[in-house]
Every structure is written in structure tokens, then in C-alpha cells.
Scaffold this motif. Structure first.
Motif, PDB file in Angstrom:
ATOM      1  N   PRO A   1       0.834  -1.211   0.000  1.00 46.07           N
ATOM      2  CA  PRO A   1       0.000   0.000   0.000  1.00 46.07           C
ATOM      3  C   PRO A   1       0.866   1.257   0.000  1.00 46.07           C
ATOM      4  O   PRO A   1       1.843   1.354   0.748  1.00 46.07           O
ATOM      5  CB  PRO A   1      -0.795  -0.133   1.306  1.00 46.07           C
ATOM      6  CG  PRO A   1      -0.751  -1.579   1.649  1.00 46.07           C
ATOM      7  CD  PRO A   1       0.568  -2.074   1.153  1.00 46.07           C
ATOM      8  N   LEU A   2       0.515   2.189  -0.855  1.00 49.45           N
ATOM      9  CA  LEU A   2       1.255   3.447  -0.935  1.00 49.45           C
ATOM     10  C   LEU A   2       0.494   4.554  -0.219  1.00 49.45           C
ATOM     11  O   LEU A   2      -0.716   4.712  -0.409  1.00 49.45           O
ATOM     12  CB  LEU A   2       1.486   3.833  -2.402  1.00 49.45           C
ATOM     13  CG  LEU A   2       2.411   2.930  -3.213  1.00 49.45           C
ATOM     14  CD1 LEU A   2       2.517   3.440  -4.642  1.00 49.45           C
ATOM     15  CD2 LEU A   2       3.794   2.848  -2.571  1.00 49.45           C
ATOM     16  N   ASN A   3       1.215   5.294   0.594  1.00 47.66           N
ATOM     17  CA  ASN A   3       0.639   6.473   1.226  1.00 47.66           C
ATOM     18  C   ASN A   3       0.625   7.623   0.218  1.00 47.66           C
ATOM     19  O   ASN A   3       1.364   7.621  -0.767  1.00 47.66           O
ATOM     20  CB  ASN A   3       1.460   6.878   2.450  1.00 47.66           C
ATOM     21  CG  ASN A   3       1.666   5.740   3.412  1.00 47.66           C
ATOM     22  OD1 ASN A   3       0.720   5.049   3.787  1.00 47.66           O
ATOM     23  ND2 ASN A   3       2.909   5.523   3.824  1.00 47.66           N
ATOM     24  N   VAL A   4      -0.189   8.635   0.497  1.00 44.81           N
ATOM     25  CA  VAL A   4      -0.225   9.837  -0.327  1.00 44.81           C
ATOM     26  C   VAL A   4      -0.091  11.047   0.583  1.00 44.81           C
ATOM     27  O   VAL A   4      -0.849  11.207   1.547  1.00 44.81           O
ATOM     28  CB  VAL A   4      -1.532   9.939  -1.139  1.00 44.81           C
ATOM     29  CG1 VAL A   4      -1.577  11.278  -1.892  1.00 44.81           C
ATOM     30  CG2 VAL A   4      -1.660   8.777  -2.114  1.00 44.81           C
TER      31      VAL A   4
ATOM     32  N   ARG B   1       3.931  -0.766  12.047  1.00 52.80           N
ATOM     33  CA  ARG B   1       4.615  -2.057  12.144  1.00 52.80           C
ATOM     34  C   ARG B   1       3.628  -3.197  12.394  1.00 52.80           C
ATOM     35  O   ARG B   1       3.850  -4.335  11.979  1.00 52.80           O
ATOM     36  CB  ARG B   1       5.649  -2.007  13.268  1.00 52.80           C
ATOM     37  CG  ARG B   1       6.762  -0.987  13.049  1.00 52.80           C
ATOM     38  CD  ARG B   1       7.847  -1.126  14.111  1.00 52.80           C
ATOM     39  NE  ARG B   1       8.843  -0.079  14.006  1.00 52.80           N
ATOM     40  CZ  ARG B   1       8.822   1.037  14.714  1.00 52.80           C
ATOM     41  NH1 ARG B   1       7.864   1.240  15.595  1.00 52.80           N
ATOM     42  NH2 ARG B   1       9.764   1.959  14.572  1.00 52.80           N
ATOM     43  N   SER B   2       2.541  -2.877  13.079  1.00 49.95           N
ATOM     44  CA  SER B   2       1.559  -3.910  13.400  1.00 49.95           C
ATOM     45  C   SER B   2       0.476  -4.035  12.339  1.00 49.95           C
ATOM     46  O   SER B   2      -0.363  -4.930  12.407  1.00 49.95           O
ATOM     47  CB  SER B   2       0.915  -3.613  14.760  1.00 49.95           C
ATOM     48  OG  SER B   2       0.259  -2.343  14.725  1.00 49.95           O
ATOM     49  N   ASN B   3       0.455  -3.123  11.370  1.00 47.69           N
ATOM     50  CA  ASN B   3      -0.566  -3.173  10.312  1.00 47.69           C
ATOM     51  C   ASN B   3       0.055  -2.699   9.007  1.00 47.69           C
ATOM     52  O   ASN B   3      -0.101  -1.553   8.604  1.00 47.69           O
ATOM     53  CB  ASN B   3      -1.772  -2.315  10.681  1.00 47.69           C
ATOM     54  CG  ASN B   3      -2.933  -2.521   9.717  1.00 47.69           C
ATOM     55  OD1 ASN B   3      -2.839  -3.298   8.759  1.00 47.69           O
ATOM     56  ND2 ASN B   3      -4.031  -1.827   9.966  1.00 47.69           N
ATOM     57  N   ARG B   4       0.756  -3.610   8.350  1.00 52.04           N
ATOM     58  CA  ARG B   4       1.487  -3.244   7.142  1.00 52.04           C
ATOM     59  C   ARG B   4       0.582  -3.073   5.927  1.00 52.04           C
ATOM     60  O   ARG B   4       1.025  -2.598   4.890  1.00 52.04           O
ATOM     61  CB  ARG B   4       2.554  -4.305   6.855  1.00 52.04           C
ATOM     62  CG  ARG B   4       3.618  -4.394   7.939  1.00 52.04           C
ATOM     63  CD  ARG B   4       4.675  -5.423   7.600  1.00 52.04           C
ATOM     64  NE  ARG B   4       5.679  -5.524   8.642  1.00 52.04           N
ATOM     65  CZ  ARG B   4       6.736  -4.718   8.746  1.00 52.04           C
ATOM     66  NH1 ARG B   4       6.916  -3.773   7.853  1.00 52.04           N
ATOM     67  NH2 ARG B   4       7.605  -4.883   9.724  1.00 52.04           N
ATOM     68  N   ASP B   5      -0.680  -3.477   6.036  1.00 55.03           N
ATOM     69  CA  ASP B   5      -1.606  -3.350   4.912  1.00 55.03           C
ATOM     70  C   ASP B   5      -2.364  -2.032   4.922  1.00 55.03           C
ATOM     71  O   ASP B   5      -3.202  -1.790   4.053  1.00 55.03           O
ATOM     72  CB  ASP B   5      -2.614  -4.513   4.933  1.00 55.03           C
ATOM     73  CG  ASP B   5      -1.940  -5.852   4.680  1.00 55.03           C
ATOM     74  OD1 ASP B   5      -0.924  -5.859   3.960  1.00 55.03           O
ATOM     75  OD2 ASP B   5      -2.422  -6.864   5.217  1.00 55.03           O
ATOM     76  N   GLN B   6      -2.098  -1.175   5.890  1.00 55.58           N
ATOM     77  CA  GLN B   6      -2.820   0.095   6.022  1.00 55.58           C
ATOM     78  C   GLN B   6      -2.003   1.214   5.382  1.00 55.58           C
ATOM     79  O   GLN B   6      -0.774   1.230   5.428  1.00 55.58           O
ATOM     80  CB  GLN B   6      -3.058   0.415   7.494  1.00 55.58           C
ATOM     81  CG  GLN B   6      -3.961   1.609   7.734  1.00 55.58           C
ATOM     82  CD  GLN B   6      -5.384   1.361   7.311  1.00 55.58           C
ATOM     83  OE1 GLN B   6      -6.098   0.582   7.915  1.00 55.58           O
ATOM     84  NE2 GLN B   6      -5.798   2.020   6.241  1.00 55.58           N
ATOM     85  N   SER B   7      -2.693   2.163   4.762  1.00 55.51           N
ATOM     86  CA  SER B   7      -2.022   3.326   4.163  1.00 55.51           C
ATOM     87  C   SER B   7      -2.760   4.587   4.578  1.00 55.51           C
ATOM     88  O   SER B   7      -3.904   4.549   5.031  1.00 55.51           O
ATOM     89  CB  SER B   7      -1.991   3.205   2.637  1.00 55.51           C
ATOM     90  OG  SER B   7      -3.307   3.124   2.117  1.00 55.51           O
TER      91      SER B   7
END
Length: 583
Positions: free
Chosen positions: A59-62, A237-243
Motif C-alpha cells: 500500500p502506498l501512502n499519499v 509495524r503492526s498493520n502493514r496493509d494500512q495506508s
């Protein structure tokens, strides 16, 4: 892939392939230039609703940074005065759109247009303070990101007025929007060399030796966003699928120009080109009336003062302070990007940077905005994608005392320069594509009445392919485009900032060579332009007149160009004309 086929069959296939290529080229040529004797046609529009961009592996942040009143006053964009080493470093690692144009040169209408990817006349948004859902229930792109599982956060001025979004902020933002704690206009005593209330409204350099704890909105804003980055890095670190999608609205260079006084030392008056001699400017009646109203609003020149008598020294200082404010906010961006790197978020964050509109500094006799020349509609727009070459890990902060050295250094160049007209409307679909979320559907093209009925659709065109094309052409190479960027503004007896004041609407069409402007009467009863009542026309040839100083509508050799643009504006935006053929 080629296949070997012996004998006559292979010859026949080869001949048919060549014939097909020739036919396709002829069809494209006929579409592009049918009936035209000059090198442009209707805008290039993408109508596919499918997302052409592959979903990123992670997931990419913006990070979306939007400035207030920032014209393309950046060194990386070729401004000879600007000292912007931090924005230039970002531009050196970004795709930079050098011909980006907003749809309305005023904060409120422009921001709503960007956030919804709808044209101002679709939204009927012609003045500040206009509620975003006055015309319909529209989905903004932060809301669209949130609906696709992205954590959205807002810092500073994103929508124009805080109250526009606070009453139902949880529809758009995952947490309550954050704003600087103090009103910048409440600390008049901090302004150095202030000459009364009027001076403070425009220029406010601060002597830090006298006011060491002076408040600067953008400084506090950056501290808050940096805190957000740190907190995100700890929990990610605990939720790598979140952006996340973080919108950051910088205050400067909006007036008052409030910054530490030492920034003026980087811009001695002899280094700042004075504003044009307004005594020699041939003001149009519209510009003269607008300038008088603007000065009256600022309340320091008197209600009957002719703008051509505006004090030259004060105009020169105003320009000096504008650039000093740009350098100060540039430093804040440097601090912000360093905090992004320190949090370890730089390699999975898309950075998009733009402005709500441009700002005139004496061009055409104007100071400010709300007119539709290049200086007020052209905006900086750059996007840094993590897949691009060049890391932010070597990003450096330039101390204030070394800022003057930037003037003598070789200016940085964009990683990739895209020299074709694009619109601020394109930001929404571009960021959706780059972030790997489903592409929003397209609105009915150039049909505001039908577009109003759709809560979610975009009138802009995604530029994601330009960003992801890493061929990096020479930034000096100009890409000729057949697209047209459209802008508009309104005028009235005051500032055109209230519905009852609108008496005229002005449309502009800008392609790679020309800017065409046409003004029409405005009917308040129907709240619509009167396209049969044309009031004024202007045409500028950017190849021969890049500063838009010579109106050539009266020259016979440009009659076809004028007629074409005039017809296109009526065809695209006269929604009451049922005979319109929309592409």
C-alpha cells in the motif's frame, strides 16, 4: 511478436499489416485536423473507466501539499528570482508539470474544483464561502480514499473555509481536521516596521530578537504533520496493509506575508525586478475596475484612487515580501520532508505538491488573483512516486544564512518535465490511479447539468501514465500537446465574492500556443452565463508573446483561431443549448 511464414502467405500478411498501419494513421490525421488550418483541436479526453495502473505490491501512502496563492515561483520551474532549495530538491526527484492550470483563480472555487474534479460551472461555485454541497452531494477525493480503506487526515487549509467541512468531517476524514491554534491576523504587534493597519494586512516581517516566540502558522503546521508521521511509523509495524492520505494546506504565500525578518536579506530590492511601470500600462476597463475594488478591499489606498497612481516603491516591496514568504514556506517544506524520511515513510509515499491558483505581481497592472491570465491560473504541480529514481535520503536543509548562495548556483532541473497543458481537475484521478485504488468513473464530458446528478465522477484526466513513465526525457524538450485547459472567473460590483455581485463571467481556453479569453454577461435570475451577450475578447500567442501583453484578436490572420475558440467555449459550456454535441 513476429512469426516466420514462407511463401505468398507471409507476403500477403506483411502487405495487409502495412496497409492497416497507414489506414490508422490517416484516420488519426483526419480526426485531428479535419476542417482546421491551425495546429490544434478539441481536448484530448480519456473515457475509459478502467484503471490502467497495476495495484502496487505494498500500500502506498499519499502526501498532498497544497499552497495558498503560490504561482510557479520555484527555481526548478525556472523562476529567476525565487530561492527555493527544498522545493527544488523535491522537483529534482519528481515529475513536474510545467503547464498546469487551475480552473478558477480564487481559493474557494479552485479548492472545491480540485477536491471534486468538477469544473466550477458544474458546481456553480463562483465565490468564496460557497458550500460544497449547495448544488449536489459530491464525493471529494479524500472521501473516496477513505471509502477504499485509506486513513485520511487533514492539516491546515484544505477546503477553503473550516466550517465547510467540520459539520460532517467524519464523512471525509478519519480524524477531526487540525488547524493552527492561533489566527495569524491576531498578532499585529509582532510585525516589524508596520505602517498602520493597512501595512499589516499585506506585509508582516517579524523581528525575532524582539518577538522570539512569534507564531507562524506554517511552522506549527509542519510540527503537527511531523508528529503524525512519527505516530504512523510506530503503529504501522503492526498493520502493514494500512495506508494514509494526508492533506497539508500551507498558509503562505497568502497575505499577510508573515515570516522572520531575516528572510528579506535574501531578496535585496536590487535583486527583485520591479513591477511594471503602471503609468504605461493600457488598462482595460475591466482590469481598472477590478484593481480599484481590490485596493478598496485592502483598505489602504482610498476609494477613489486610480490604480495607475499606486506607489512604485510599495509595489516593489510587496513583490520582495512575496518572494521572502515563498522562501520561508520552502524551508517549512524542507523540514516536513526530512521528518517523512526520519519516520522511514519516504520509500512508500507518493508526494503530490500544488497550489490552489497563481498570483499576479504587477503583470497586466494587477496584484492578486481572480483574473484569468497565465500569472493567475498557472500553478506548480509536481509528483514524486516511490518507483522513480533518486532517493530522498540525501535531502538536505539549507540554512537561512546560506540561502543567498542559491542565487549563484546552477538551478536544479526536474527529474521529468511534462510540458503540455494539464488541469488541476486531473489531480483526483491521477492520485487514485497511482495509489492503486479503483479509477473513479468519468462524468459526462462538458455537460455540467448531467454531471451535477452524479455524486461520484471526475471531469479531469489521469496523468498517472506520465508519472510512471520513467524514460525521463530531456527536460528541455517540449512535448507538444493537443489538449486545452479551461479556466473561468466572475466579476461584479464588489469582488465577485457573493452571489448578488456577479455581473460578468470570463472563460479562458489555453493550449500549448494560445490563450483565448472571452467575457459574457451573467444572469443572476437564472444564475447562468448569457452566451449571446459577448462583452470582451482577448487572444495571446505564447510563441511570440509569452507575457500575454498584446491582444491580437483584431488581426485578420487570427480570425479563424478566435472563431474556433469562441465556438468551442459556447459548445462546451452553454448547457442550455440542446444542440450541443459533446465529445
Amino acid at each position: 511478436m513476429l512469426f516466420y511464414m514462407p511463401g505468398k502467405v507471409s507476403n500477403l500478411i506483411f502487405i495487409l499489416s502495412i496497409a492497416m498501419l497507414v489506414l490508422m494513421r490517416m484516420v488519426h490525421f483526419q480526426y485531428s485536423y479535419s476542417g482546421m488550418k491551425f495546429p490544434f483541436h478539441r481536448p484530448v479526453l480519456t473515457v475509459s473507466n478502467s484503471n490502467p495502473i497495476l495495484k502496487p505490491r505494498v500500500p502506498l501512502n499519499v502526501l498532498w501539499i497544497i499552497f495558498d496563492d503560490l504561482r510557479p515561483a520555484l527555481g526548478v520551474l525556472g523562476d529567476p528570482i525565487a530561492l527555493t532549495p527544498h522545493l527544488d530538491q523535491l522537483g529534482e526527484k519528481s515529475t513536474v508539470f510545467t503547464e498546469a492550470f487551475c480552473q478558477y483563480p480564487l481559493c474557494g472555487p479552485s479548492r472545491i474544483s480540485v477536491l471534486t474534479s468538477r469544473r466550477p460551472d458544474t458546481l456553480l461555485s463562483y465565490f468564496n464561502g460557497y458550500p460544497i454541497n449547495q448544488t449536489g452531494t459530491f464525493v471529494t477525493f479524500p472521501q473516496y480514499f477513505k471509502e477504499h480503506g485509506v486513513v485520511t487526515a487533514s492539516f491546515g487549509k484544505v477546503f477553503h473555509v473550516e466550517d465547510d467541512i467540520l459539520f460532517d468531517w467524519d464523512r471525509v476524514w478519519s480524524s477531526k481536521p487540525w488547524f493552527p491554534s492561533q489566527n495569524h491576523s491576531s498578532v499585529e504587534s509582532e510585525c516589524s516596521r508596520a505602517q498602520g493597519q493597512a501595512q499589516f494586512k499585506l506585509m508582516c516581517p517579524v523581528d525575532l530578537s524582539t518577538h522570539p516566540s512569534a507564531f507562524f502558522a506554517d511552522n506549527e503546521l509542519v510540527r503537527k504533520v511531523s508528529e503524525f508521521f512519527r505516530n504512523w511509523a510506530e503503529t504501522a509495524r503492526s498493520n502493514r496493509d494500512q495506508s494514509f492520505f494526508a492533506a497539508v494546506g500551507m498558509h503562505l504565500p497568502h497575505v499577510p506575508f508573515k515570516f522572520p525578518e531575516p528572510y528579506l536579506s535574501a531578496y535585496p530590492l536590487e535583486r527583485v525586478k520591479p513591477m511594471p511601470d503602471v503609468e504605461n500600462v493600457d488598462f482595460s476597463p475591466e482590469i481598472r475596475q477590478y484593481t480599484r475594488r481590490l485596493f478598496r478591499k485592502w483598505n489602504f489606498l482610498g476609494k477613489n484612487l486610480d490604480p495607475s497612481r499606486f506607489n512604485d516603491r510599495f509595489r516593489h516591496q510587496f513583490k520582495q515580501h512575496y518572494y521572502a514568504a515563498v522562501s520561508f514556506v520552502d524551508r517549512q517544506i524542507g523540514t516536513l520532508l526530512k521528518s517523512l524520511v526520519a519516520a522511514g515513510l519516504d520509500e512508500n509515499t507518493i508526494i503530490c505538491l500544488t497550489s490552489d491558483h497563481g498570483f499576479a505581481l504587477g503583470e497586466h497592472g494587477l496584484i492578486g488573483k481572480q483574473y484569468i491570465y497565465d500569472v493567475t491560473t498557472r500553478v506548480p504541480w509536481m509528483i514524486r512516486h516511490p518507483s522513480a529514481s533518486g532517493s530522498l535520503r540525501n535531502f538536505s536543509i539549507v540554512p537561512l544564512e546560506q540561502l543567498h548562495r542559491v542565487a549563484s548556483q546552477t538551478r536544479r532541473r526536474p527529474l521529468k518535465s511534462v510540458a503540455q497543458p494539464v488541469e488541476s481537475l486531473d489531480i483526483f484521478p491521477t492520485l487514485a490511479d497511482l495509489a492503486g485504488i479503483p479509477a473513479p468513473p468519468r462524468c459526462p464530458v462538458f455537460n455540467g447539468m448531467l454531471s451535477r446528478k452524479q455524486p461520484l465522477c471526475v471531469e479531469g484526466t489521469s496523468q498517472a501514465q506520465e508519472v510512471l513513465d520513467h524514460s525521463y526525457p530531456n527536460p528541455r524538450v517540449t512535448n507538444r500537446s493537443l489538449r486545452v485547459a479551461y479556466s473561468l472567473t466572475t466579476q461584479g460590483q464588489l469582488m465577485g465574492r457573493q452571489k448578488r455581485n456577479i455581473s460578468m463571467i470570463m472563460y479562458s481556453a489555453r493550449d500549448h500556443q494560445y490563450r483565448y479569453i472571452e467575457s459574457f454577461a451573467f444572469n443572476l435570475s437564472s444564475y447562468s452565463p448569457l452566451f449571446k451577450q459577448s462583452l470582451h475578447r482577448e487572444l495571446f500567442d505564447h510563441v511570440n508573446d509569452p507575457d500575454e501583453l498584446h491582444n491580437i484578436t483584431g488581426l485578420s490572420k487570427y480570425k479563424e483561431v478566435v472563431d474556433y475558440f469562441s465556438k468551442q467555449i459556447r459548445s462546451y459550456f452553454d448547457v442550455k443549448n440542446t444542440s450541443n454535441h459533446h465529445p
